[in-house]
Design an enzyme around this catalytic site. Structure first.
Site, PDB file in Angstrom:
ATOM      1  CG  HIS A   9     140.178 -12.612  32.711  1.00 46.73           C
ATOM      2  ND1 HIS A   9     139.015 -13.008  33.319  1.00 46.73           N
ATOM      3  CD2 HIS A   9     140.369 -13.470  31.665  1.00 46.73           C
ATOM      4  CE1 HIS A   9     138.521 -14.051  32.680  1.00 46.73           C
ATOM      5  NE2 HIS A   9     139.326 -14.343  31.666  1.00 46.73           N
ATOM      6  CD  GLU A  10     142.508 -13.214  28.529  1.00 51.76           C
ATOM      7  OE1 GLU A  10     143.139 -14.295  28.414  1.00 51.76           O
ATOM      8  OE2 GLU A  10     141.278 -13.129  28.371  1.00 51.76           O
ATOM      9  CG  HIS A  53     143.015 -17.325  31.865  1.00 50.61           C
ATOM     10  ND1 HIS A  53     142.301 -18.264  32.566  1.00 50.61           N
ATOM     11  CD2 HIS A  53     142.091 -16.468  31.336  1.00 50.61           C
ATOM     12  CE1 HIS A  53     141.006 -18.002  32.478  1.00 50.61           C
ATOM     13  NE2 HIS A  53     140.856 -16.905  31.741  1.00 50.61           N
TER      14      HIS A  53
END
Length: 185
Positions: A38-39, A42
């Site tokens: 997820h990170e 981003h």
């Protein structure tokens, strides 16, 4: 690394896999895909759009994840965030924030969609381990699409919502659809 270890412990407490080597490995994979994936997504999208981007741990959020995991019912996973700095080349656009914010939860939804059929189709313990990975990603995808903004924290869902309500509705409905099987099956 500290956030990755703390999140693995928190999810292992939630799923009761802390004392099982195979369960702990499945939980670690769930955190790798759910949190780190997820990170990193981003960060990758932001960098491709020309921004400076890096992860910053939030120590209170890590503690909150560990404490809420003790409930064995849910977890508030706020271990930190990818910080987006100034744009190095080109001009910032309103669509940039939408793309960057949606990248993380979309990654969770993609992993949940891959591991949901594996959970349902694999035999025995493999099914259980696939469920851990599926459930972690489904929960993180849903949680991050909530349109919440609190002092000091703004979830991805709020960022998407304020940029394009239609995109937010579609993503939020998908996140709910991916989360439902974890409650009914």
């Amino acid at each position: 690394m500290i956030a990755l270890i703390a999140m693995t412990i928190a999810f292992a407490l939630l799923f009761n896999t802390l004392l099982s080597l195979a369960g702990l490995v499945a939980t670690f994979i769930a955190v790798l895909t759910g949190f780190l994936g997820h990170e990193l997504m981003h960060r990758e999208v932001a960098r491709r759009l020309g921004y400076i981007a890096y992860f910053r741990a939030w120590w209170i959020g890590l503690l909150l994840a560990l404490v809420t995991a003790l409930t064995r019912f849910f977890i508030i996973a706020t271990p930190g965030a990818t910080v987006i700095g100034p744009k190095v080349w080109g001009y910032p656009s309103r669509r940039d924030e939408l793309k960057i914010a949606l990248a993380g939860p979309a990654t969770n939804m993609a992993f949940a969609a891959v591991f949901l059929p594996l959970w349902l189709l694999l035999p025995g313990p493999f099914s259980y381990y696939a469920n851990i990975i599926y459930a972690t990603n489904a929960w993180l995808g849903f949680f991050n699409m909530l349109p919440l903004a609190l002092p000091g924290i703004m979830l991805d869902g709020f960022r998407v919502f304020r940029r394009d309500v239609r995109v937010w509705v579609i993503a939020f409905v998908i996140s709910i659809a991916l989360l439902i099987p974890s409650f009914i099956l």
